[in-house]
Design an enzyme around this catalytic site. Structure first.
Site, PDB file in Angstrom:
ATOM      1  N   CYS A   1     -12.289  -2.620  -9.148  1.00 34.74           N
ATOM      2  CA  CYS A   1     -10.485  -2.498  -9.174  1.00 34.74           C
ATOM      3  C   CYS A   1     -10.010  -1.611  -7.751  1.00 34.74           C
ATOM      4  O   CYS A   1      -8.893  -1.842  -7.595  1.00 34.74           O
ATOM      5  CB  CYS A   1      -9.433  -1.682  -9.698  1.00 34.74           C
ATOM      6  SG  CYS A   1     -10.538   0.196 -10.594  1.00 34.74           S
TER       7      CYS A   1
ATOM      8  N   CYS B   1      -5.852   2.615  -7.595  1.00 30.62           N
ATOM      9  CA  CYS B   1      -7.667   2.684  -8.321  1.00 30.62           C
ATOM     10  C   CYS B   1      -7.774   4.014  -7.911  1.00 30.62           C
ATOM     11  O   CYS B   1      -7.808   4.806  -6.961  1.00 30.62           O
ATOM     12  CB  CYS B   1      -8.687   2.024  -7.387  1.00 30.62           C
ATOM     13  SG  CYS B   1      -9.641   1.743  -7.469  1.00 30.62           S
TER      14      CYS B   1
ATOM     15  N   CYS C   1     -16.496   0.729  -7.906  1.00 29.55           N
ATOM     16  CA  CYS C   1     -15.687  -0.628  -8.768  1.00 29.55           C
ATOM     17  C   CYS C   1     -15.625  -1.626  -8.793  1.00 29.55           C
ATOM     18  O   CYS C   1     -15.081  -2.461  -6.967  1.00 29.55           O
ATOM     19  CB  CYS C   1     -14.274  -0.085  -9.453  1.00 29.55           C
ATOM     20  SG  CYS C   1     -13.583   0.396  -8.084  1.00 29.55           S
TER      21      CYS C   1
ATOM     22  N   HIS D   1     -11.440   5.442  -8.071  1.00 32.91           N
ATOM     23  CA  HIS D   1     -12.280   6.092  -7.592  1.00 32.91           C
ATOM     24  C   HIS D   1     -12.789   5.919  -6.212  1.00 32.91           C
ATOM     25  O   HIS D   1     -11.861   5.552  -5.533  1.00 32.91           O
ATOM     26  CB  HIS D   1     -13.582   4.604  -8.121  1.00 32.91           C
ATOM     27  CG  HIS D   1     -13.149   4.205  -9.410  1.00 32.91           C
ATOM     28  ND1 HIS D   1     -11.925   3.186 -10.002  1.00 32.91           N
ATOM     29  CD2 HIS D   1     -13.398   5.067 -10.344  1.00 32.91           C
ATOM     30  CE1 HIS D   1     -12.112   2.530 -11.633  1.00 32.91           C
ATOM     31  NE2 HIS D   1     -12.823   4.353 -11.396  1.00 32.91           N
TER      32      HIS D   1
ATOM     33  N   ASP E   1      -1.657  -0.291   6.099  1.00 33.61           N
ATOM     34  CA  ASP E   1      -2.000   0.022   7.343  1.00 33.61           C
ATOM     35  C   ASP E   1      -3.862  -0.337   7.780  1.00 33.61           C
ATOM     36  O   ASP E   1      -4.064   0.421   8.451  1.00 33.61           O
ATOM     37  CB  ASP E   1      -1.726   1.442   7.403  1.00 33.61           C
ATOM     38  CG  ASP E   1      -2.881   2.604   6.747  1.00 33.61           C
ATOM     39  OD1 ASP E   1      -2.519   1.767   4.674  1.00 33.61           O
ATOM     40  OD2 ASP E   1      -2.786   3.349   6.594  1.00 33.61           O
TER      41      ASP E   1
ATOM     42  N   ASP F   1       0.636  -1.084  -0.009  1.00 29.47           N
ATOM     43  CA  ASP F   1       0.344  -0.163   0.393  1.00 29.47           C
ATOM     44  C   ASP F   1       0.779   1.446   0.514  1.00 29.47           C
ATOM     45  O   ASP F   1       1.974   1.268   0.202  1.00 29.47           O
ATOM     46  CB  ASP F   1      -1.100  -0.288   1.335  1.00 29.47           C
ATOM     47  CG  ASP F   1      -1.934   1.184   1.160  1.00 29.47           C
ATOM     48  OD1 ASP F   1      -2.539   1.591   0.398  1.00 29.47           O
ATOM     49  OD2 ASP F   1      -1.627   1.934   1.821  1.00 29.47           O
TER      50      ASP F   1
ATOM     51  N   ASP G   1      -0.272   5.261   1.297  1.00 29.36           N
ATOM     52  CA  ASP G   1      -0.572   6.216   1.902  1.00 29.36           C
ATOM     53  C   ASP G   1      -0.945   5.357   3.628  1.00 29.36           C
ATOM     54  O   ASP G   1      -1.803   4.180   3.721  1.00 29.36           O
ATOM     55  CB  ASP G   1      -2.114   6.282   1.782  1.00 29.36           C
ATOM     56  CG  ASP G   1      -1.545   7.860   0.334  1.00 29.36           C
ATOM     57  OD1 ASP G   1      -0.337   7.578  -0.266  1.00 29.36           O
ATOM     58  OD2 ASP G   1      -2.398   8.425  -0.443  1.00 29.36           O
TER      59      ASP G   1
END
Length: 352
Positions: free
Chosen positions: A101, A91, A99, A93, A128, A8, A10
């Site tokens: 994704c 992604c 969605c 969205h 996280d 990941d 952020d």
């Protein structure tokens, strides 16, 4: 086979800002310890894939150019330290878009997953949020969280150590063997066999090999000790072979050791090819309740199960010392051969 870390962004690679949106350079701060941890994991042979949900890219609230400037800056930070991501999946969205994704769904990665063969048992999602855990479950890989109390240093240690352990349960009409190894652990081994001298020899292998060995072994000693010793060697070889995984970065080779008036020399190559040549003469039939004819057979069985070439020669006058020297030098050889000090596979074939 490729080992992948799906990471990941952020909250994992960079700190999550107060408004949960990295849209200006002054919001970018790397998470503590991320650089040394990723360098360590990269050296261990892991491929990095970034997977991130970025709510509403291209909207008034989150213009595309604001995202792009910050994202490129983050990538430049990591690349300046030698850390590269093989693929990056974003992604754009919001949850309301529903969605296919957005994590924890895997739609964004489907084309990549169809074209990529990787070892799921050695691959991880690092993130996280609870959605990262769900994402890992959907991919069929392992998961480790990043938080203030579960740091990057802890994550790197857990992944590297976990990748090098294995358990083997071997049950036949003659024996029951329950054995586990952890190659990167200095815990005190727990070994229990019905032959005390054999137990003592296996303790030498684990101690001088620098790995944790857990063993519970029983067998038909009323018939002969052959089955117990042979099956233990097979289980030990299988466990070490499994724990080594793809053998990325291992030294592959090792070692020699004297003991009092005895001298044991060994050359070991964890090559995937089994061969054993044992040279040594024992004039006593038994030592500590263990038949001396089983010493060469132990090494032959281990070689076959481990997939290793082993040449061993022992000389001396005290048979206890001679045999103990053989097991100690085996441990030292395994320590050297299994150690990871490289960032490549030690084979021109590309496989071991």
């Amino acid at each position: 086979m490729k080992k992948i870390l799906f990471i990941d962004r952020d909250g994992t690679l960079v700190e999550e800002p107060f408004d949960f949106q990295v849209d200006s350079l002054d919001k970018i701060k790397l998470t503590s310890g991320v650089i040394p941890a990723l360098l360590q994991l990269q050296k261990a042979g892991f491929t990095f894939i970034m997977v991130s949900n970025q709510n509403g890219i291209g909207t008034v609230a989150f213009p595309e150019e604001d995202f792009a400037v910050c994202h490129e800056f983050i990538l430049d930070l990591f690349s300046s330290q030698g850390i590269l991501f093989d693929e990056i999946f974003i992604c754009p969205h919001t949850p309301e878009n529903n969605c296919i994704c957005r994590k924890p769904k895997t739609g964004l990665l489907e084309p990549y997953l169809k074209e990529t063969v990787f070892a799921k048992q050695y691959s991880w999602v690092i993130g996280d949020r609870d959605t990262d855990k769900e994402f890992a479950d959907n991919l069929g890989v392992n998961f480790l969280p990043i938080s203030k109390t579960h740091t990057w240093e802890m994550v790197a240690s857990a992944i590297i150590n976990d990748a090098r352990k294995a358990s083997v349960q071997r049950k036949t009409k003659e024996t029951t063997i329950d054995l586990s190894v952890q190659l990167d652990s200095d815990q005190t081994s727990v070994i229990d066999t019905p032959i005390p001298f054999f137990t003592h020899m296996l303790e030498q292998v684990a101690k001088h090999g620098g790995f944790d060995l857990r063993l519970q072994a029983s067998g038909d000693l009323e018939v002969d000790e052959h089955h117990l010793i042979e099956d233990t060697a097979i289980a030990l070889g299988e466990a070490i072979r499994t724990a080594l995984g793809d053998k990325w970065g291992i030294n592959r080779y090792g070692y020699t050791l004297p003991m009092d008036e005895s001298l044991a020399t060994i050359a070991i190559d964890i090559s995937g090819r089994s061969f054993c040549d044992f040279k040594g003469q024992f004039t006593r039939e038994f030592i500590g309740g263990m038949a001396t004819e089983m010493i060469p057979h132990f090494f032959q069985s281990l070689s076959s199960a481990l997939g290793a070439t082993i040449h061993i020669e022992v000389t001396g006058t005290n048979h206890h010392h001679m045999i103990e020297a053989c097991f100690k030098v085996l441990g030292r050889a395994l320590r050297q051969a299994c150690s990871r000090t490289n960032n490549y596979l030690p084979s021109t074939k590309g496989v071991l």
